[in-house]
Design an enzyme around this catalytic site. Structure first.
Site, mmCIF file in Angstrom:
data_model
loop_
_atom_site.group_PDB
_atom_site.id
_atom_site.type_symbol
_atom_site.label_atom_id
_atom_site.label_comp_id
_atom_site.label_asym_id
_atom_site.label_seq_id
_atom_site.Cartn_x
_atom_site.Cartn_y
_atom_site.Cartn_z
ATOM 1 N N HIS A 4 25.111 -11.155 20.457
ATOM 2 C CA HIS A 4 25.142 -10.873 21.894
ATOM 3 C C HIS A 4 25.996 -9.661 22.240
ATOM 4 C CE1 HIS A 4 23.441 -14.883 22.127
ATOM 5 N NE2 HIS A 4 23.271 -14.745 23.424
ATOM 6 N N GLU A 22 10.459 -13.563 26.644
ATOM 7 C CA GLU A 22 10.664 -12.151 27.005
ATOM 8 C C GLU A 22 9.442 -11.291 26.696
ATOM 9 O OE1 GLU A 22 13.066 -13.918 25.553
ATOM 10 O OE2 GLU A 22 14.856 -13.678 26.797
#
Lengths: 326, 340
Positions: free
Chosen positions: A129, A60
């Protein structure tokens, strides 16, 4: 007007903007051959080829930086995070680079770029998450932050984001991907900094964004049954923030509850409450109240997860509190 | 197509004893490069002086001793190629063509600075010169340079993106991921590690188990090269090989140039972590001394001509200091936060 899902609305925005502007490209993990981890990019690879729908390795920080560099020299990258939880490993690029470049270069390099993906709790995906980081990004000058709550806004705001000349943090809700609604075909742009009144009311202002708008509307229906007339307001973009519309609403109702799925400490609701008390202290009949997630990392068990997140009953209770009915 | 099939294994590594004489030069080539290096050194000496009397604030990182790397590398690039650098970028942006006036005025925090006093020593940019900064986060700029190369390939331009970084960058994720993506997508990037032996005050052997920085290229099937940065012509030639390979074939290269900064990491660093003898030893390889010797001894350039150049440079920097001193203060920070 066709009824489509939030996911399809995002897909339409990407497709239309890529058709309209050859400099727009989509980059991220699984966006191409896999058709998107959440299928938001379904079919785009076939239409636009690997040149413009770019699968990445799990990196990322690297691919966000590639986006920043490409934006500096004239492309319009859309960087997909499979989850905004993963944006934390790329936050150096978003905050230290994308948000700073226009200022540091005295206007020579701007960053027309979108960082997008699902944010907030999903269903039982645990502590790593389930987080909501809008207040992290709202904190930073040079960024814009957007959180659509409906399919129509998802499309209209994403198109606006892609055409914006600044870095836009575009936070979708995984829990909304399957929600449906009327979405205008073709050119449909929703401006940033313009809140929408989702439900007009006189006695209390409820402010919420993203998935929480749905929950708050449900609470408003329940309140109506109790004889309480709530106004529901969705700011849609959090930076810029349409504080004027909130002030106007609170001046009318005299009471306000801000609902967010993030944590309380340093959450965006704290800033909104500050601005409201400064602008309309004399109109307030009760202190501004907030409903947030509990101050804990998200547990896995379904019952516990529900307990942590703001629920209709929490919102109803908060409204009763500001009306001194509890 | 960006995601292409891998080519056959590559390990282009040019050793110093390569048969081709890459260091041969002429007065026409070396003299202007010598002048650029001298200007960079005088510019940095002037900035050190200004820092000591408070005209420059914040951080000031000098590259005195490393001038052959930025000067030789920039000479190997074309004007349309992109350059991205670190916070030790005065030499790179000067070699690229930004005036000493605009550079010093920036450090002075003046409106006439290259970024109007908004960036300072660490954050200089020039779109006109395809100079993409001036970055203060170690390694964070590496993927940005890869992004510029991505755009060049996206549009099918024959354009190279060169990125400078120190040996201290070799351990951080931004560098690792930028290198990996450039190799994977076959992007025209030349990664130039200016290995000055220390990441701030920590020597290379204490920051990495693999002090040959170019070994990192092997993990990505990437071409590499490694050499000393004492001779500006050698730097130019060796980097030119990588630049043209990138331009013609989109193959990236990882280059490590061994060099040395004669001063501390920044102005607040007295350099107590290294011995006087070590510094003296490296100063024997001063790129300015070497270039001057080559001009006089090898190319027969008249010493008077070199003195005249030194006088010109002295005037250039004195003029830039006066310009910075007399320029108006930077006056607004608002227009460049959000682009309307």
């Amino acid at each position: 007007m066709p009824i489509i899902s939030y996911r399809e609305a995002l897909n339409a925005a990407l497709r239309e903007e890529m058709q309209r502007d050859e400099t727009v490209f989509l980059m991220g993990e699984e966006v191409g051959h896999y058709q998107g981890a959440y299928k938001v990019s379904q079919g785009l690879l076939e239409e636009f080829s690997e040149r413009r729908v770019v699968d990445t390795p799990i990196a990322e920080l690297g691919f966000s930086g590639v986006g920043v560099g490409a934006a500096m020299v004239g492309l319009r990258p859309v960087i997909e995070f499979m989850s905004f939880n993963f944006s934390l490993v790329a936050i150096d690029q978003i905050i230290n680079h994308a948000a700073k470049m226009y200022q540091m270069s005295a206007g020579q390099f701007h960053i027309p770029m979108v960082f997008r993906g699902p944010s907030g709790p999903a269903v039982q995906v645990g502590a790593q998450h389930s987080q909501s980081f809008e207040s992290y990004y709202c904190y930073v000058p040079g960024l814009k932050v957007v959180c659509p709550s409906t399919p129509a806004d998802a499309k209209g705001l994403l198109k606006t984001a892609i055409r914006d000349d600044n870095p836009v943090v575009f936070m979708e809700s995984e829990l909304l991907y399957n929600s449906t609604g009327e979405v205008p075909e073709g050119e449909h742009l929703v401006p940033f900094g313009k809140a929408e009144i989702k439900r007009a009311g006189k006695e209390v202002t409820l402010i919420a964004w993203s998935k929480m708008v749905e929950v708050v509307l449900e609470a408003a229906t329940e309140l109506e049954a109790l004889g309480i007339d709530a106004e529901v307001l969705d700011p849609r973009s959090l930076r810029p923030l349409d504080i004027d519309s909130m002030v106007e609403s609170v001046k009318k109702t005299g009471r306000c509850v801000i609902v967010e799925v993030g944590w309380s400490m340093c959450g965006l609701g704290a800033e909104i409450a500050f601005q409201l008390q400064r602008e309309c202290l004399d109109y307030l009949d009760a202190p501004v109240e907030r409903v947030t997630s509990d101050d804990v990392p998200m547990p896995y068990a379904k019952n516990l997860e529900q307990e942590v997140m703001p629920q209709v009953k929490d919102i109803v209770a908060a409204v009763k509190h500001v009306l001194y009915l509890d | 197509m960006l995601a292409g099939a891998m080519s056959s294994r590559a390990d282009i590594r040019i050793e110093p004893d390569t048969p081709e004489n890459l260091e041969a030069t002429t007065e026409e080539e070396l003299l202007p490069l010598y002048k650029t290096m001298l200007s960079i050194r005088r510019l940095e000496e002037a900035s050190a002086k200004a820092y000591s009397v408070g005209k420059i604030g914040g951080f000031l990182h000098l590259a005195i001793g490393q001038e052959a790397v930025c000067t030789g590398a920039v000479a190997a690039l074309r004007p349309e190629d992109y350059i991205t650098s670190t916070y030790r970028e005065h030499g790179h942006i000067y070699a690229r063509g930004v005036s000493a006036r605009a550079i010093l005025a920036e450090m002075w925090g003046k409106k006439t600075g290259v970024v109007k006093g908004l960036g300072g020593s660490m954050h200089m940019f020039s779109k006109e010169h395809n100079f993409l900064g001036g970055h203060g986060i170690v390694g964070g700029h590496v993927p940005i340079a890869v992004g510029a190369a991505f755009k060049a390939k996206y549009h099918g331009e024959k354009r190279v993106s060169a990125v400078f970084f120190g040996d201290g960058s070799a351990t951080i994720g931004g560098f690792a991921e930028g290198l990996a993506l450039a190799a994977l997508w076959k992007l025209p990037v030349v990664f130039i590690c200016e290995n000055n032996q220390y990441s701030m005050g920590t020597p290379l052997y204490r920051t990495t188990a693999a002090p040959d920085i170019t070994q990192r290229a092997l993990a990505h099937d990437m071409d590499r090269d490694r050499f000393d940065g004492d001779d500006v012509i050698k730097v130019k030639r060796r980097i030119a090989l990588a630049v043209e390979r990138a331009r013609e074939t989109n193959r990236p290269t990882l280059i490590e140039v061994r060099t040395y900064r004669f001063r501390g990491h920044s102005m607040s660093d007295p350099g107590l972590y290294r011995t006087r003898e070590e510094v003296a030893e490296w100063k024997k390889g001063d790129p300015l001394v070497r270039a001057k010797r080559r001009l006089i001894e090898e190319l027969g350039v008249d010493e008077e001509k070199i003195k005249a150049i030194a006088a010109e440079v002295k005037d250039e920097i004195a003029d830039a200091v006066r310009f910075a001193d007399t320029s108006p203060a930077s006056d607004s920070y608002l227009p460049y936060v959000i682009k309307e």
